[in-house]
Design a protein around this motif. Structure first.
Motif, PDB file in Angstrom:
ATOM      1  N   ASP A 404       0.810  -1.218   0.000  1.00  0.00           N
ATOM      2  CA  ASP A 404       0.000   0.000   0.000  1.00  0.00           C
ATOM      3  C   ASP A 404       0.845   1.270   0.000  1.00  0.00           C
ATOM      4  O   ASP A 404       0.380   2.326  -0.434  1.00  0.00           O
ATOM      5  CB  ASP A 404      -0.952   0.008   1.196  1.00  0.00           C
ATOM      6  N   LYS A 407       1.167   2.263  -3.647  1.00  0.00           N
ATOM      7  CA  LYS A 407      -0.065   2.376  -4.429  1.00  0.00           C
ATOM      8  C   LYS A 407       0.023   3.499  -5.449  1.00  0.00           C
ATOM      9  O   LYS A 407      -0.377   3.332  -6.613  1.00  0.00           O
ATOM     10  CB  LYS A 407      -1.239   2.612  -3.475  1.00  0.00           C
ATOM     11  N   ARG A 461      -5.796  -5.476  -4.173  1.00  0.00           N
ATOM     12  CA  ARG A 461      -4.964  -5.581  -2.973  1.00  0.00           C
ATOM     13  C   ARG A 461      -5.168  -6.889  -2.210  1.00  0.00           C
ATOM     14  O   ARG A 461      -4.171  -7.540  -1.823  1.00  0.00           O
ATOM     15  CB  ARG A 461      -5.233  -4.369  -2.060  1.00  0.00           C
TER      16      ARG A 461
END
Length: 523
Positions: A404, A407, A461
């Motif tokens: 993340d 991202k 994800r």
């Protein structure tokens, strides 16, 4: 068009009466490694010699805006499943993150109920552990090396036969290791044609997937190809890269000649492509931006031979246009109009649904295929084609890092006109070299693309299932090779009887060095 029906993933035993072979075309997919779009004469390259690919270009439909992933395993995962790589758990090329989700349905598994027998030849790079190997993912014939390159070895399971080389490589053939003779590209082409020879007269259509490891590093071509460029003043590395491409071209010419002699070209689709943009090292271009051009050598008339990237920004490992745009030629004698160029944006996720559509195969509803059949673009002059977003991410965060955090780094969104790279927006129709950021002129496009990308990431994800897994303690290709060598030995490969002009018939040259375990440079 494609029909969608329920499908039992585990058994893959949905039965349909096979149609006569004459109604189903054979399919040959040839994909090179790290070649990219630019090193093809028909793409404007000023000096590389690719007469056979140029001829194929002239006789094919050319998809001139065909997008792959930015590196090897991600592209291969998308081709094999019709689903974006990070939704298959593939977020790297090593560290167990190159392994395609075992629950994913693969291209040969889709084609099997439609009557197809399938063979895989060359570079696999979607998992070296047994459950991930192509013979357990739907292929009937398998002839591969391990890892992402011949001789490679990295922490975890990703590794080829120890000490393997491009000359006389050891290959895993249907689960057993064999010692081949010759240069690797010749060997893979001959293995592919030998298998085609064995199945071409059967009642089944065939799907042959030939994935060369060339022109991947180490950049060593067959001696006469290497010498040609070194004599022009090229660094041995660049001489190897370009020499491998010219040798691939010669192999393509020999393949077409053999297929024509067998009389099967009229019922065979041949596709040529590459797995990502041009490599950042062997081609002579410096830096991932792909600029500036550099002098590589001097031709016989004394003219400088400059590096070339078709005017694009970016090379392999980037999400710029030059990092992901590749050739995609489709030749189908008598079925498609020769010499037509398609400018529509299409991607590697479209390969599976396209081949399924052509083969009359039915897509299972248990997998959310993201691609679209290209059959209308192949067979119609100007079909309706709805624009769409294509998402790309380099995904090469280090092992143990939180995805993340990356991202909004090294990502891109592309549609027919625009490419968004981070916060920069480029008008690819009017500025294909990506010189001017037009984000301030089209804020609504930037907003729409970022929202679409965020939705894509949030869906993907939870599916990054290989991130954070422990590294395997053993390397299957090392363990199995050593066990076979100790018990029964490594037999010589029985090469098929073909009309083939070998590029090399001697022993190892000593010019190459396998990529060593733990090296930072990865494929």
């Amino acid at each position: 068009m494609i029909k969608i029906i329920p499908f039992l993933v585990l058994g893959l035993t949905t039965l349909h009466a096979a149609e006569p072979k004459s109604t189903k075309p054979n399919i040959i997919l040839v994909m090179t490694d790290d070649q990219g779009y630019a090193p093809v004469g028909a793409h404007g390259h000023p000096w590389i010699r690719t007469p056979h690919l140029d001829k194929m270009h002239a006789e094919s439909i050319r998809f001139d805006r065909f997008m792959m992933g930015s590196t090897c395993a991600p592209s291969r995962a998308g081709i094999m499943t019709g689903v974006h790589s990070i939704k298959n758990g593939v977020t790297h090329t090593i560290y167990e993150r190159e392994r395609v989700n075992l629950k994913a349905i693969t291209l040969p598994q889709v084609l099997k109920p439609a009557g197809y027998t399938s063979g895989y030849f060359g570079k696999w790079h979607l998992g070296d552990e047994d459950p991930y190997q192509p013979e357990n993912r739907g292929f009937d014939e398998v002839f591969i090396h391990g890892a992402g390159g011949i001789g490679q070895a990295y922490p975890g399971s990703c590794a080829d036969v120890p000490g393997n080389t491009y000359f006389n490589p050891v290959i895993k053939h249907n689960g057993k290791f064999v010692k081949t003779k010759g240069y690797c590209t010749d060997v893979f082409f001959k293995a592919t044609l030998g298998w085609i020879q064995s199945v071409k007269d059967s009642d089944q259509p065939f799907f042959a997937y030939l994935s060369t490891n060339a022109p991947h590093s180490p950049f060593v071509a067959p001696p006469k190809y290497q010498k040609y460029f070194e004599d022009l003043g090229f660094h041995p590395r660049s001489a190897g890269f370009y020499g491998m491409i010219e040798h691939i071209d010669d192999c393509m010419g020999q393949m077409f000649k053999q297929l024509e002699e067998w009389g099967i070209m009229d019922n065979t689709i041949v596709i040529f492509t590459s797995d990502n943009g041009t490599t950042t090292s062997g081609n002579g271009l410096k830096g991932k931006a792909g600029r500036p051009q550099v002098k590589l050598g001097t031709d016989k008339d004394g003219k400088a031979m400059m590096s070339y990237n078709a005017g694009m920004k970016g090379l392999k490992g980037t999400v710029e246009e030059g990092g992901v745009r590749v050739p995609f030629f489709v030749r189908w004698n008598g079925k498609i109009k020769e010499g037509r160029t398609v400018e529509k944006l299409v991607t590697y996720l479209d390969i599976l649904p396209t081949l399924a559509d052509i083969a009359g195969a039915e897509l299972p509803t248990s997998q959310a295929f993201e691609g679209r059949s290209l059959k209308p673009l192949l067979l119609e002059n100007d079909p309706d084609w709805k624009d769409r977003f294509h998402f790309q991410h380099v995904t090469r965060w280090n092992r143990g890092e939180d995805p993340d955090k990356f991202k909004w780094k090294n990502y891109s969104v592309r549609n027919q006109r625009f490419r968004l790279v981070g916060d920069a927006l480029y008008d690819m129709r009017n500025d294909p070299a990506q010189n001017k950021d037009v984000a301030s002129e089209h804020p609504e496009v930037v907003s729409e693309m970022k929202k679409a990308y965020e939705k894509f990431w949030d869906e993907a994800r939870p599916l990054m299932i290989n991130d954070g897994v422990p590294l395997a303690k053993e390397k299957p290709f090392h363990v199995d090779y050593k066990a076979q060598k100790a018990s029964s030995g490594i037999p010589d490969w029985k090469a098929p009887t073909l009309k083939w002009e070998e590029s090399y018939t001697g022993g190892p040259t000593g010019a190459e060095k396998p990529e060593k375990k733990g090296r930072k440079k990865r494929k």
